[in-house]
Design an enzyme around this catalytic site. Structure first.
Site, short mmCIF file in Angstrom:
data_model
loop_
_atom_site.label_atom_id
_atom_site.label_comp_id
_atom_site.label_asym_id
_atom_site.label_seq_id
_atom_site.Cartn_x
_atom_site.Cartn_y
_atom_site.Cartn_z
N ASP A 163 18.79 -12.96 -6.48
CA ASP A 163 18.46 -11.59 -6.90
C ASP A 163 18.15 -10.74 -5.67
O ASP A 163 17.00 -10.41 -5.38
CB ASP A 163 17.26 -11.66 -7.86
CG ASP A 163 16.85 -10.31 -8.42
OD1 ASP A 163 17.68 -9.38 -8.40
OD2 ASP A 163 15.70 -10.19 -8.87
N HIS A 190 3.28 -5.08 -9.55
CA HIS A 190 3.75 -6.46 -9.52
C HIS A 190 2.90 -7.27 -8.55
O HIS A 190 2.39 -6.73 -7.56
CB HIS A 190 5.22 -6.50 -9.11
CG HIS A 190 5.97 -7.69 -9.63
ND1 HIS A 190 5.45 -8.57 -10.56
CD2 HIS A 190 7.22 -8.16 -9.36
CE1 HIS A 190 6.34 -9.50 -10.82
NE2 HIS A 190 7.43 -9.28 -10.11
#
Ligand code: SPV
Ligand code: MG
Length: 291
Positions: free
Chosen positions: A55, A187
């Site tokens: 990713d 996050h």
């Protein structure tokens, strides 16, 4: 008709906290809906993994958009689209937001990393963030680009992931709110909820918070509700991890058992797959129209 973003906003208003499950295909999106989730996370991590790729901005916007469109086609749940860095600068963000809104998304999440990004949860990842002003420009561009005012623009603050500390994370979150973000996704890859809980308690902004508690699974829905300012929880990669777990188990058992005789009773029937394919409708159509 109310836009798709409004649907998600209404769910947040009525329940106080929406549960959004990751998906990497229309089938996984449908299973998330049947399980009772409020919406779908069109995850870049999951789609990258589906292609067997890291990713790190390798999957193109077209690939991600096509998959999101296919999910929106099959499942009427709100979709929160993970558009990574927005595929470039603010000009690219304008195009991306227009495309994703037209394709049926209810929200986009844009992260404040530089392109190409590196996945957030990897140990010792290269986590380069944009200057605050540059990311504010991207958020403003995203807000201007949407057609429906109900469409949500969520700014993802990666300061904790980049190891820059809580005060930088709070400064960035406030700047992104000022630029027009509807929500802040904070996050963290700490193994406990402490870092995120501390951020949430210190957050004095108006807009609600989104979290992705993959790294800190002790953050239960009950604990999230107690904090009060979080309105969306994203289960970031549990569809692909569940699929990998199941496939590994079944593949190993077939070779070990020397056949499919044991696993056959442990996996869903072919009829269940027919159901998920709406095969009944095909039969109805055949009866009615094939002459
Ligand atoms: C994703 O699911 O693509 C995310 C969440 O962005 S994470 O992988 O935790 O960064
Ligand atoms: Mg992602």
């Amino acid at each position: 008709m109310a836009g798709k973003g409004r649907l998600l906003r209404d769910r947040m208003a009525s329940s106080g906290l929406v549960h959004i499950m990751a998906a990497h295909s229309p089938l996984s999106a449908r299973l998330a809906k049947e399980a009772g989730f409020d919406g779908i996370w069109a995850s870049g991590f999951e789609l990258s993994a589906l292609y067997g790729l890291a990713d790190v901005s390798l999957v193109s916007m077209t690939q991600h958009l096509d998959m999101m469109r296919a999910m929106a086609d099959r499942v009427d749940l709100p979709i929160v689209a993970d558009i990574d860095t927005g595929f470039g600068n603010a000009v690219n963000v304008i195009h991306a937001v227009q495309q994703y809104e037209r394709a049926g998304a209810s929200a986009v999440v844009i992260e404040d990393k530089s392109f190409p990004k590196v996945t957030s949860l990897v140990a010792d990842g290269r986590q380069d963030l944009l200057r605050i002003e540059e990311f504010q420009g991207k958020i403003e561009a995203a807000c201007q680009a949407r057609q429906d005012a109900g469409f949500l623009v969520i700014a993802r603050d990666e300061a904790l992931i980049a190891g820059l500390g809580e005060s930088e994370a709070l400064k960035r979150a406030a700047a992104y709110e000022e630029a027009g973000a509807d929500m802040i996704l904070i996050h963290s890859r700490q193994k406990t909820p402490d870092e995120v809980e501390s951020f949430v308690r210190a957050w004095k902004g108006r807009v609600p918070i989104v979290i992705v508690p993959t790294a800190y699974p002790a953050m239960t829905a009950e604990r999230i509700r107690e904090l009060g300012k979080i309105k969306m929880v994203i289960y970031g990669n549990h569809a692909i991890r569940a699929a990998v777990t199941a496939m590994k188990d079944v593949f190993a058992a077939i070779l070990k058992d020397g056949g499919i005789q044991n696993v056959d009773k442990k996996i869903v029937t072919v009829e269940e797959i027919f159901r998920l394919q709406d095969m009944d409708q095909v039969k109805i159509n055949e009866k009615r129209y094939l002459r």
